[in-house]
Design a protein around this motif. Structure first.
Motif, short mmCIF file in Angstrom:
data_model
loop_
_atom_site.label_atom_id
_atom_site.label_comp_id
_atom_site.label_asym_id
_atom_site.label_seq_id
_atom_site.Cartn_x
_atom_site.Cartn_y
_atom_site.Cartn_z
N TYR A 1 0.81 -1.21 0.00
CA TYR A 1 0.00 0.00 0.00
C TYR A 1 0.85 1.27 0.00
CZ TYR A 1 0.88 -0.37 5.07
OH TYR A 1 1.46 -0.50 6.30
N THR A 2 2.13 1.16 0.36
CA THR A 2 3.01 2.33 0.34
C THR A 2 4.36 1.95 -0.28
OG1 THR A 2 2.03 3.38 2.29
CG2 THR A 2 4.28 4.01 1.75
N ILE A 3 4.76 2.74 -1.29
CA ILE A 3 6.08 2.59 -1.91
C ILE A 3 6.73 3.97 -1.89
CG2 ILE A 3 7.37 2.02 -3.99
CD1 ILE A 3 5.07 0.19 -4.82
N ARG A 4 7.81 4.09 -1.13
CA ARG A 4 8.53 5.37 -1.03
C ARG A 4 10.00 5.12 -1.36
NH1 ARG A 4 6.03 8.37 4.36
NH2 ARG A 4 3.88 8.43 3.63
N LEU A 5 10.39 5.57 -2.54
CA LEU A 5 11.76 5.34 -3.00
C LEU A 5 12.45 6.65 -3.39
CD1 LEU A 5 11.10 2.23 -5.28
CD2 LEU A 5 11.78 2.25 -2.88
N TYR A 6 11.88 7.79 -2.99
CA TYR A 6 12.40 9.08 -3.45
C TYR A 6 13.83 9.34 -2.95
CZ TYR A 6 10.94 10.75 1.20
OH TYR A 6 10.77 10.92 2.55
N ALA A 7 14.50 10.25 -3.65
CA ALA A 7 15.87 10.67 -3.31
C ALA A 7 16.85 9.50 -3.33
CB ALA A 7 15.89 11.39 -1.96
N ASN A 8 16.87 8.80 -4.45
CA ASN A 8 17.90 7.80 -4.73
C ASN A 8 18.47 8.11 -6.12
OD1 ASN A 8 18.31 5.59 -2.62
ND2 ASN A 8 16.07 5.75 -2.66
N ASN A 9 19.19 7.22 -6.67
CA ASN A 9 19.83 7.49 -7.96
C ASN A 9 19.60 6.33 -8.92
OD1 ASN A 9 21.35 8.92 -9.84
ND2 ASN A 9 23.27 7.97 -9.19
N PHE A 10 18.31 6.06 -9.17
CA PHE A 10 17.97 4.98 -10.10
C PHE A 10 18.17 5.49 -11.53
CE2 PHE A 10 15.02 4.23 -6.42
CZ PHE A 10 15.72 3.16 -5.91
N HIS A 11 19.39 5.75 -11.86
CA HIS A 11 19.68 6.37 -13.15
C HIS A 11 19.35 5.41 -14.29
CE1 HIS A 11 23.33 3.90 -13.47
NE2 HIS A 11 23.56 4.20 -12.21
N GLY A 12 18.67 5.96 -15.27
CA GLY A 12 18.38 5.17 -16.46
C GLY A 12 19.31 5.56 -17.59
N HIS A 13 19.10 4.98 -18.74
CA HIS A 13 19.97 5.27 -19.89
C HIS A 13 19.14 5.63 -21.12
CE1 HIS A 13 23.37 3.76 -17.59
NE2 HIS A 13 22.63 2.72 -17.26
N GLY A 14 17.94 6.10 -20.86
CA GLY A 14 17.10 6.49 -21.98
C GLY A 14 16.55 5.33 -22.77
N GLU A 15 16.64 4.14 -22.22
CA GLU A 15 16.12 2.97 -22.93
C GLU A 15 14.59 2.98 -22.90
OE1 GLU A 15 17.88 -0.39 -21.08
OE2 GLU A 15 19.91 0.43 -21.17
N VAL A 16 14.04 2.25 -23.83
CA VAL A 16 12.58 2.23 -23.95
C VAL A 16 11.93 1.69 -22.67
CG1 VAL A 16 10.64 1.27 -25.24
CG2 VAL A 16 12.71 1.99 -26.44
N ASP A 17 12.60 0.76 -22.04
CA ASP A 17 11.99 0.10 -20.89
C ASP A 17 12.51 0.62 -19.55
OD1 ASP A 17 14.52 -0.88 -21.04
OD2 ASP A 17 13.98 -2.98 -20.67
N ASP A 18 13.08 1.84 -19.54
CA ASP A 18 13.58 2.39 -18.28
C ASP A 18 12.50 2.45 -17.21
OD1 ASP A 18 16.14 2.65 -19.02
OD2 ASP A 18 16.14 4.83 -19.23
N MET A 19 11.27 2.70 -17.63
CA MET A 19 10.16 2.83 -16.68
C MET A 19 9.26 1.60 -16.72
SD MET A 19 10.66 5.83 -15.33
CE MET A 19 9.09 6.36 -14.68
N ARG A 20 9.83 0.48 -17.15
CA ARG A 20 9.04 -0.74 -17.33
C ARG A 20 8.44 -1.23 -16.00
NH1 ARG A 20 9.00 -4.81 -21.13
NH2 ARG A 20 9.29 -3.07 -22.58
N PHE A 21 9.10 -0.91 -14.88
CA PHE A 21 8.58 -1.40 -13.60
C PHE A 21 7.16 -0.91 -13.35
CE2 PHE A 21 10.40 2.73 -12.56
CZ PHE A 21 9.50 3.26 -11.65
N PHE A 22 6.76 0.20 -14.00
CA PHE A 22 5.40 0.70 -13.85
C PHE A 22 4.38 -0.34 -14.30
CE2 PHE A 22 6.32 5.03 -12.72
CZ PHE A 22 5.12 5.52 -12.22
N ASP A 23 4.74 -1.09 -15.32
CA ASP A 23 3.82 -2.10 -15.83
C ASP A 23 3.47 -3.14 -14.76
OD1 ASP A 23 3.99 -0.83 -18.27
OD2 ASP A 23 5.49 -2.20 -19.09
N SER A 24 4.43 -3.44 -13.90
CA SER A 24 4.20 -4.48 -12.90
C SER A 24 3.38 -3.99 -11.71
CB SER A 24 5.55 -5.04 -12.41
OG SER A 24 6.28 -4.06 -11.69
N LEU A 25 3.11 -2.69 -11.65
CA LEU A 25 2.36 -2.14 -10.50
C LEU A 25 0.85 -2.35 -10.63
CD1 LEU A 25 4.28 1.23 -10.06
CD2 LEU A 25 4.16 -0.60 -8.36
N LYS A 26 0.41 -2.83 -11.77
CA LYS A 26 -1.03 -2.93 -11.99
C LYS A 26 -1.70 -3.94 -11.07
CE LYS A 26 -0.51 -6.26 -15.78
NZ LYS A 26 -0.76 -6.53 -17.23
N ASN A 27 -0.94 -4.92 -10.58
CA ASN A 27 -1.52 -5.91 -9.67
C ASN A 27 -1.57 -5.45 -8.22
OD1 ASN A 27 -1.91 -7.68 -11.77
ND2 ASN A 27 -0.03 -8.85 -11.38
#
Length: 1006
Positions: free
Chosen positions: A328-354
């Motif tokens: 019910y709570t996900i707090r990951l702010y102020a880290n350095n999850f640096h991406g590389h501009g890849e298409v799937d950099d934000m793919r983890f969003f897809d798994s949040l639907k459940n």
């Protein structure tokens, strides 16, 4: 027959009978008394001793403790059925004050001693160690001091030991490891040091351990891996170092693991999710953890609360959240999850639907790079808070965001979003805050935003929005802030948004391309504080309807093409602090009401076509408080303006004969010469300086201030500091009104620098919540020593410090007053940091510098340590004085320059002091415990326990009491957020103003 022998026998018989009778009486009496003790006088006397140590019993819970009742029937006492011995003493939350009698150690059959949430003081009696049958000892939420008695180890049957929320010092006794049956050990919120003893690992029955909020130090012992039955481990804010032992990750029954706000380093094991399958809470925020977030955390299928913010995690966020159905709570702010501009950099969003129970998703300031996927619309309809601000997200905002119908907060600010704002955003009927500022959104503002009937804050600043402002925004009846500045909006100002009665903080339409005149409906904004219409193409006359906006404190109409005169109706804006109508085509004379406004602190009339004489009273008496540049037909005014003198009006007078002129002029000339002589003589005695550009409302001399303060009498001192003393006085030239005279201690070498800093600050600021300066004096005293003083408006209700801590103040601040004061201070800081031409850092915010006027309105004063950022006035270098101990932020202690973030830290400490009544330098705050930690550890369940009793007003209904508690929690959260050690993580002061206003709205409606 009365023979002597018979008499002897009778006498003997009588004595025997009397003796027998007496023994019978004694036996019966003893039996009766013993019965009243339940067969054990020791328990009876121990309870009486317990009662004798109670000094205050507000609920009269101990009134039944008398001979009229069997002690087993006394309130809070339970006895065994067989022997009538005391087995339990349970008196929780009764408001009892006093000490705990050592005779309680005589209750040898006691199995439960339960006294939490009272006000017991003194030490925990060593005699409790004699209670060998004791199973449960709960002394939490009291005021016990001293050490934890080592001989508690004698309570060999102890299963639960709760000593949290006290004032205990010293270390955790190593003898505690002898309590082989102990399953619960709670020592949180004390002042314990010395680390976590490795010997505690011998208590293999341990199920719950909580040491949160102690300055323990050291590391987490590897031996704790022996706690195979452990379900809960809490060690937040314990000053712990080192890495988390791998043995901890083998405790497969662990449900809650929290060790936030420490100095833990290292990375998490890659198999953590497989090793801890029962985890429901994982909280490791504000540490120095590195590496990636292990994908195996996806296997913690029971995880509900997941907070890893403010660490140094890096790498792509590849967790599969689809298995975390209970989260019910996900707090990951102020880290350095640096991406590389890849298409799937934000793919983890897809798994949040459940994650159908997800309520809060905070991913701000994570250096995320990529596109927000369409799958955002598949997130939980329970999602209330979604924040991805301060990242590097680009592309368009998917229209699927409209499916998140549970959202109350949507914050996408400070990214690189392009394209149009989707109209589907109008479906978010519960939305209260919409922050899309500092992006590159283009196109029109959707009409559909008008459907958001609960919206109270709308931020669309600094985008590329164009077209008209939709009139549908007038349907957002809860709006308190509407900020559309720095866009390309055109057309007229819709009258509908000017008819929002809720709009009481700010309307900012500046830096656009708006045209037309100001609608007369502006008169409906009677509660509005800030109105910004500057840098547009608005034309016509300035509407007289503005005069009905009686709550305005700042009005900016500059850089438009207004014409005509300043309407006389503006004279009703008695509370206006700032008026800027520069760079227009206004004409006519300067209205006389402008020099009569006592509240006006800055006036800009420059680059118009005004004519006639410039006044010299009110705001016009201070050359730095107004500007009339670029008005070529003005005359007169202060000499520093260097304007031509005004010509005499009327017909020329006839020339008089010379002898008549001589008769008239000669005496006048003689008088002038005498005056010049006297003035020169006086100048030799006092030599007041003529500071260029710093003329004030009046000129005062040393002698005037000497007279005003009755010779700087000790009886008139109202405050003292390292650089100055402040006196109460009356200036003859000020209508016999009281003033406050701040006399600098020039023997202190830093005092002169403080004087210059304060003068420079006052040249640049003007606001209703800043202390009003009347004049200054730089001269010499009667001993021909340098003399410098500042004269301020007198604040009759003294300082916030006086109200909180002075015994002379019998009245106390109620809750509403405290929140109002805090909002006033926050508003002043917002002005200094964000609304001045030059950002000003106050540098010494504390209760003694917050002064209260007749209406209990707060005014921030003492700018002796102030710094103007971006100027050459570096009077506060890295080696200079920076603030006051307890209020100055930690970064100043290591030589960092003063910043506005430092002021925010000081405000956070000020807020916590106002709400708790405790100074940051209170004796209870040592060995790692601070006011910040004290408040943080009370969130959210124990906030009532730390609030100053004078601030809490009991409400008539349970619902109202709940609302008050929620407001208290929200307020303390602001203070905690502002006083974080890390400057970038502190709450923005403009957000503080909004949140405090929201809290005020709730309280005022109770």
């Amino acid at each position: 027959m009365n023979s002597p022998q018979a008499m002897i026998c009778l006498s003997a018989s009588s004595r025997v009978s009397f003796l027998f009778y007496s023994l019978t009486i004694i036996f019966v009496t003893f039996t009766t008394v013993s019965a009243s003790y339940g067969g054990n006088e020791t328990d009876y006397l121990a309870l009486l001793s317990f009662k004798s140590k109670i000094t205050h019993d507000p609920y009269k819970v101990l009134t039944s403790w008398n001979r009229s009742f069997h002690f087993c029937d006394w309130s809070g006492v339970s006895c065994g059925k067989r022997h009538k011995r005391v087995t339990a003493l349970i008196l929780h939350s009764q408001g009892l004050e006093g000490s705990l009698s050592p005779h309680v150690g005589n209750l040898s059959f006691l199995r439960e001693l339960y006294l939490p949430n009272n006000s017991f003081q003194g030490t925990i009696p060593r005699e409790l160690g004699r209670l060998s049958r004791l199973c449960r000892l709960h002394l939490g939420a009291n005021k016990f001091s001293g050490v934890i008695p080592a001989n508690l180890s004698g309570c060999s049957n102890l299963e639960e030991l709760h000593l949290g929320l006290n004032k205990l010092v010293g270390s955790i006794p190593k003898e505690m490891s002898l309590l082989s049956k102990l399953s619960l050990l709670v020592i949180q919120l004390n002042k314990l040091t010395g680390g976590i003893p490795p010997s505690l690992g011998n208590i293999t029955s341990m199920e719950r351990f909580s040491a949160t909020g102690n300055p323990l130090g050291g590391s987490i012992p590897d031996t704790l891996g022996l706690w195979k039955s452990l379900r809960e481990f809490n060690s937040g804010e314990c000053n712990l170092y080192g890495s988390i032992p791998h043995s901890i990750f083998n405790l497969s029954l662990l449900v809650n693991f929290s060790s936030s706000e420490n100095h833990l380093t290292g990375s998490l094991p890659s198999e953590i999710g497989n090793q801890l399958p029962n985890l429901e809470l994982l909280q490791l925020w504000d540490n120095q953890l590195t590496g990636v977030l292990p994908p195996s955390l996806s296997n913690c299928s029971k995880l509900g609360y997941f907070e890893m913010s403010q660490n140094n995690f890096s790498g792509k966020l590849t967790m599969d959240f689809s298995k975390l159905r209970d989260i019910y709570t996900i707090r990951l702010y102020a880290n350095n999850f640096h991406g590389h501009g890849e298409v799937d950099d934000m793919r983890f969003f897809d798994s949040l639907k459940n994650c159908t129970r997800l309520v809060s998703l905070l991913l701000s300031d994570c250096n995320l790079i990529g596109v927000l996927p369409i799958s955002i619309g598949n997130l939980s309809d329970q999602l209330s808070i979604l924040s991805v601000q301060d990242n590097q997200l680009f592309g368009s905002l998917p229209s699927s965001v409209g499916s998140l119908v549970g959202l109350t907060t949507l914050n996408l600010a400070a990214n690189q979003f392009k394209g149009k704002i989707p109209t589907t955003i109008g479906k978010l009927q519960k939305l209260q805050l919409l922050a899309l500022h500092r992006n590159q959104f283009s196109g029109p503002i959707p009409n559909a935003i008008g459907n958001l009937s609960l919206l109270n804050n709308l931020y669309l600043i600094s985008n590329k929005l164009e077209g008209h402002i939709p009139s549908s925004l007038g349907k957002c009846k809860e709006l308190i802030v509407l900020s559309l500045a720095d866009n390309k909006l055109s057309g007229k100002i819709p009258k509908q948004i000017l008819q929002l009665p809720s709009l009481d903080i700010a309307l900012d339409l500046s830096q656009n391309r708006l045209s037309g005149s100001i609608p007369s409906e502006i008169k409906d904004l009677k509660k509005l504080s800030y109105l910004y219409l500057n840098y547009n193409n608005l034309s016509g006359n300035i509407t007289s309807s503005l005069g009905e906006c009686i709550s305005l404190s700042e009005l900016y109409l500059n850089s438009n093409i207004f014409q005509g005169i300043i309407p006389s109706s503006l004279s009703s804006l008695g509370g206006l602090q700032v008026l800027d109508i520069s760079q227009n085509n206004l004409s006519g004379k300067i209205p006389h009401f402008l020099d009569k406004w006592k509240s006006l602190e800055y006036l800009n009339l420059s680059f118009n076509d005004f004519e006639g004489e410039v006044p010299v009273l009110g705001v016009f008496a201070n050359a730095s408080a107004f500007s009339v540049l670029g008005n070529n037909r003005l005359c007169g005014g202060l000499d520093t303006l260097e304007l031509p003198k005004c010509k005499e009006t009327g017909s020329k007078k006839k020339r008089l004969p010379f002898f008549i002129l001589f008769i008239v002029i000669a005496p006048a000339l003689l008088i002038v010469l005498c005056c010049v002589y006297l003035l020169c003589k006086k100048k030799c005695n006092s030599q007041p300086s003529q500071s260029s550009g710093s003329e004030r409302f009046m000129k005062v001399s040393y002698s005037q201030l000497l007279k005003a303060t009755d010779g700087f009498s000790v009886a008139n001192i109202i405050g003292e500091g390292g650089f100055s003393s402040v006196y109460k006085g009356i200036l003859d030239s000020d209508d016999d009104k009281y003033v406050a005279v701040k006399v600098l201690h020039l023997q202190n070498r830093a005092a002169h620098k403080s004087f210059l800093a304060e003068c420079e600050a006052w040249r640049n600021i003007r606001h209703r919540n800043l202390l009003k300066i009347i004049t200054s004096c730089s001269s010499i005293d009667s001993q021909r020593n340098d003399f410098k003083a500042l004269v301020y408006e007198f604040m009759p209700n003294g300082s916030v410090h006086d109200w909180l801590h002075s015994s002379a103040n019998t009245s106390k601040l109620n809750l509403l007053q405290r929140i109002n004061i805090l909002k006033d201070v926050a508003t002043a800081l917002d002005y200094l940091h964000n609304r001045c031409q030059t950002t000003i850092v106050h540098g010494d915010l504390k209760p003694s510098n917050i002064l209260l006027d007749d209406d209990m309105v707060a005014h921030v004063g003492d700018f002796g340590l102030a710094r103007l950022l971006g100027t050459d006035l570096n009077q506060n270098s890295s080696t200079g004085v920076k603030g006051t101990i307890g209020y100055a932020p930690p970064e100043y202690g290591i030589g960092s320059e003063m910043t506005s973030s430092g002021d925010v830290y000081s405000f956070g400490i000020l807020l916590l002091e106002v709400m708790t009544g405790k100074k940051p330098t209170d004796g209870m705050f040592n060995e790692g415990l601070s006011l910040h930690k004290f408040a943080y550890m009370a969130l959210p369940d124990h906030v009532i326990d730390v609030i100053d009793n004078d601030a809490i007003v009991l409400q008539s209904t349970e619902a109202n009491a709940k609302k008050v508690e929620e407001c208290l929690i929200a307020t303390i959260k602001i203070g905690v957020s502002c006083s974080l050690d890390s400057p970038p993580q502190r709450m923005k002061i403009e957000i503080v103003v909004i949140e405090l206003q929201r809290i005020l709205d709730v309280l005022q409606n109770i």
